[in-house]
Design a protein around this motif. Structure first.
Motif, PDB file in Angstrom:
ATOM      1  N   THR A  33       0.848  -1.195   0.000  1.00 23.38           N
ATOM      2  CA  THR A  33       0.000   0.000   0.000  1.00 23.38           C
ATOM      3  C   THR A  33       0.887   1.250   0.000  1.00 23.38           C
ATOM      4  OG1 THR A  33      -0.123  -0.235   2.379  1.00 23.38           O
ATOM      5  CG2 THR A  33      -2.049  -0.942   1.120  1.00 23.38           C
TER       6      THR A  33
ATOM      7  N   ASP B 119       0.514   4.175   1.171  1.00 23.18           N
ATOM      8  CA  ASP B 119       0.611   5.057   2.341  1.00 23.18           C
ATOM      9  C   ASP B 119       1.656   4.603   3.343  1.00 23.18           C
ATOM     10  OD1 ASP B 119      -0.997   2.872   2.671  1.00 23.18           O
ATOM     11  OD2 ASP B 119      -2.168   3.777   4.297  1.00 23.18           O
ATOM     12  N   ARG B 120       2.193   3.366   3.192  1.00 25.43           N
ATOM     13  CA  ARG B 120       3.219   2.925   4.135  1.00 25.43           C
ATOM     14  C   ARG B 120       4.631   3.134   3.606  1.00 25.43           C
ATOM     15  NH1 ARG B 120       2.406  -2.614   6.591  1.00 25.43           N
ATOM     16  NH2 ARG B 120       4.284  -1.880   7.621  1.00 25.43           N
TER      17      ARG B 120
END
Lengths: 390, 229
Positions: free
Chosen positions: A306, A308-309
């Motif tokens: 993902t 956002d990490r």
């Protein structure tokens, strides 16, 4: 070619504005006169079109003494751009631009057609033609100033701090525009500025003048930055000349690693292969190949990546056209210490570490050193340093 | 209604005739003053140190009472319109010379440098650049000079009926007729306002290149109207 031959300007009160200055200004290139206030750069410029008459020495235009033709004929053969544009506030934009053609006796229609053509060339919207200067922004007015100077297609363009009164963003736009126009038209431009960054960006050759009107150094910008003639020039260039100099080294030669680049939808095998590249981080891209961010190899699980990490990557540099300065800047900005290279369409083409960039810089220095040693034996170089987008 | 404007026969003129005469006696001197002031002002711009003494001279001339002027001039020009108009022309200089000098000096240095660099000679530069840009200041000076001239013409009555509407005032006093006095005073004031308005109109016509507050006001008025709607 404009040849300034041991010219001195002394005022009645004894002030020496320019002191035995000799310069050869090559055709079809931008020569920048730069220096602190009181160094005589504007006086020098104004002596070329005889707005100031030299006290001693001669100025030759294509081998002919500038005093041999009527002064207004001389001036009309040279475009002049001034700080704050100096537009005629009582005339429309179109008529401002058409000024010199009208004086040269072109017809009204022909002059205006020419003015319209120039508005387009300098990036002004045609709807501004009937406006008056007060209705334009500072940047637009300066574009009109450039168009007006180019109107009669003079071979020479004299520019006196043309961009110093506009804000930095507009200034950068005007500078880029000037370089583009110069690519198309190939004028002989003499450009006065007190801003060394502007001088380095625009100049094919840069003349650094010191207070009292003496020439300190006359060299292409890359040479100026790598080999300032004396303490004055070095001081004037500022503290970060080493970094700025990197603008002249292309990033194209950098060896990019492609293995540590994985797409967001990569398979487990691909991630394992990338991890084996032995780099501390992997660059994750979207399905189209655009960079998303960095991740440590062990944090990546196929099918569960993902965005956002991921660690941010700062900004990328364009591998083909940017300079080493850009690449180094990207590496410094990136929290991982690695720079991301992209192609013109923004797709990641590889990654490069600070160490590799540093090696490239050392390599470039070594080449310059070798060139310098060779130059010392033979003729001074021809001033054709290639400039790369900073 | 026509009786309102009936005048005593000794004035030898209709009301409109007096108005015409008044305008002529007031405005010809201003025009002559402008023609004199232009070269004088240009000289003051070019030779800087001249400006202070020239201003001093125009101020002293302005301080001379018109009556004293008349006394001197009567020997040369008699009891004529010319005797009234010469002092008025001289008075206008005190306003016009500084107006033109300031106007011409207000042209930005870079505009002048750009003109010179484009190959404008001094004459062409003056006529095509400095004068047009100075126009608003010059017209502002003309407004003051004209209005003051309109009011000053009346003293011409002192030298034998050369005061146009001023004569009417005199008649009103002589015959003790307030109507005539009103006709004179109000007529002069209205004339001054009309001349002023005409000069404002001229400026608007000549300077479409000026950022105009009135234009902005118009826009504001429009928006207000639309808001009301």
């Amino acid at each position: 070619m404009i040849r300034i031959d041991s010219v001195t300007k002394r005022y009645p009160d004894g002030t020496v504005a320019v002191d035995r200055l000799s310069l050869e200004i090559p055709d079809r290139s931008i020569t920048v006169l730069v220096g602190p206030s009181g160094c005589g750069k504007t006086t020098t410029l104004r002596m070329i079109n005889r707005m100031v008459e030299p006290s001693e020495g001669t100025i030759l235009i294509d081998g002919v003494d500038s005093r041999q033709q009527p002064v207004n004929t001389l001036r009309r053969s040279m475009g002049y751009v001034i700080q704050n544009a100096g537009l005629f506030q009582h005339r429309t934009i179109l008529d401002n631009i058409a000024t010199v053609p009208r004086m040269l006796g072109w017809g009204k229609e022909k002059s205006r057609a020419r003015a319209r053509e120039l508005m387009e060339r300098v990036g002004l919207d045609g709807t501004l033609a009937k406006r008056y200067p007060y209705q334009l922004s500072g940047g637009q007015q300066q574009r009109v100033g450039v168009a007006r100077a180019l109107a009669a297609d003079p071979p020479v363009l004299l520019m006196d701090e043309p961009f110093s009164a506009v804000d930095p963003v507009v200034r950068k736009g005007l500078q880029d525009e000037l370089l583009r126009i110069q690519d198309e038209l190939g004028k002989t431009i003499v450009f006065v500025t007190h801003d060394i960054d502007e001088a380095v960006k625009l100049g094919t050759t840069v003349a650094v003048l010191r207070t009292g009107g003496k020439l300190a150094q006359f060299a292409p910008p890359a040479e100026l930055l790598s080999r300032p003639a004396d303490d004055f020039v070095e001081d004037f260039l500022g503290a970060d000349r080493g970094i700025r100099r990197l603008s002249f080294f292309p990033a194209a030669g950098l060896e990019l690693l492609t293995t540590p680049v994985v797409a967001v939808d990569a398979t487990a095998e691909r991630i394992a292969e990338a991890g084996a590249a032995d780099t501390p981080y992997l660059l994750v891209t979207d399905a189209d190949g655009r960079p998303l961010g960095w991740s440590e190899p062990r944090d990546l699980t196929a099918g569960a990546i993902t965005a956002d990490r991921l660690l941010p990557y700062g900004r990328p540099f364009v591998a083909g056209t940017d300079s080493l300065r850009s690449a180094l800047d990207c590496a410094v900005l990136s929290p991982t210490g690695w720079a991301v290279a992209v192609d013109a369409s923004g797709r990641a083409t590889g990654v490069v570490s600070q160490q590799v960039i540093a090696e490239a810089i050392r390599g470039a220095h070594a080449r310059i050193g070798a060139d310098a040693a060779r130059d010392a034996d033979t003729e001074p170089d021809d001033g054709k340093a290639r400039k790369v987008a900073p | 209604m026509s009786e309102l404007f009936d005048l005593p026969s000794d004035l030898q003129n209709s009301y409109l005739g007096l108005v015409g005469l008044h305008l002529r006696e007031a405005l010809i001197p201003v025009l002559v003053g402008l023609l004199v002031a232009l070269p004088v002002a240009q000289l003051c711009v070019r030779v800087r140190w001249l400006y202070a003494p020239v201003l001093w001279v125009t101020t002293v001339l302005y301080a001379i009472p018109s009556l004293a002027f008349f006394v001197i001039l009567i020997d040369y020009t008699g009891l004529s319109e010319l005797t009234v108009m010469i002092p008025l022309a001289v008075y206008s200089l005190v306003v016009l010379v500084p107006a033109i000098v300031d106007g011409v000096r207000s042209v930005p240095q870079e505009t002048l440098a750009a003109a010179t660099a484009m190959g404008f000679g001094p004459v062409r530069r003056y006529v095509q650049v400095q004068l047009p840009i100075a126009a608003p200041a010059i017209i502002a000076g003309l407004r003051v000079a004209s209005v003051s001239s309109v009011s000053l013409v009346s003293v011409g009555m002192l030298i034998g009926n050369e005061g146009a509407l001023g004569n009417l005032l005199n008649s009103g006093l002589t015959y003790n007729q307030p109507r005539l006095i009103w006709l004179s005073v109000v007529g002069t004031a209205v004339l001054a306002l009309l001349v002023d308005a005409a000069l404002i109109g001229l400026r608007v016509l000549l300077t479409p290149w000026m950022p105009r507050a009135t234009r902005r006001n118009k826009v504001r008025a429009l928006t207000v109207k639309e808001a009301v709607r």
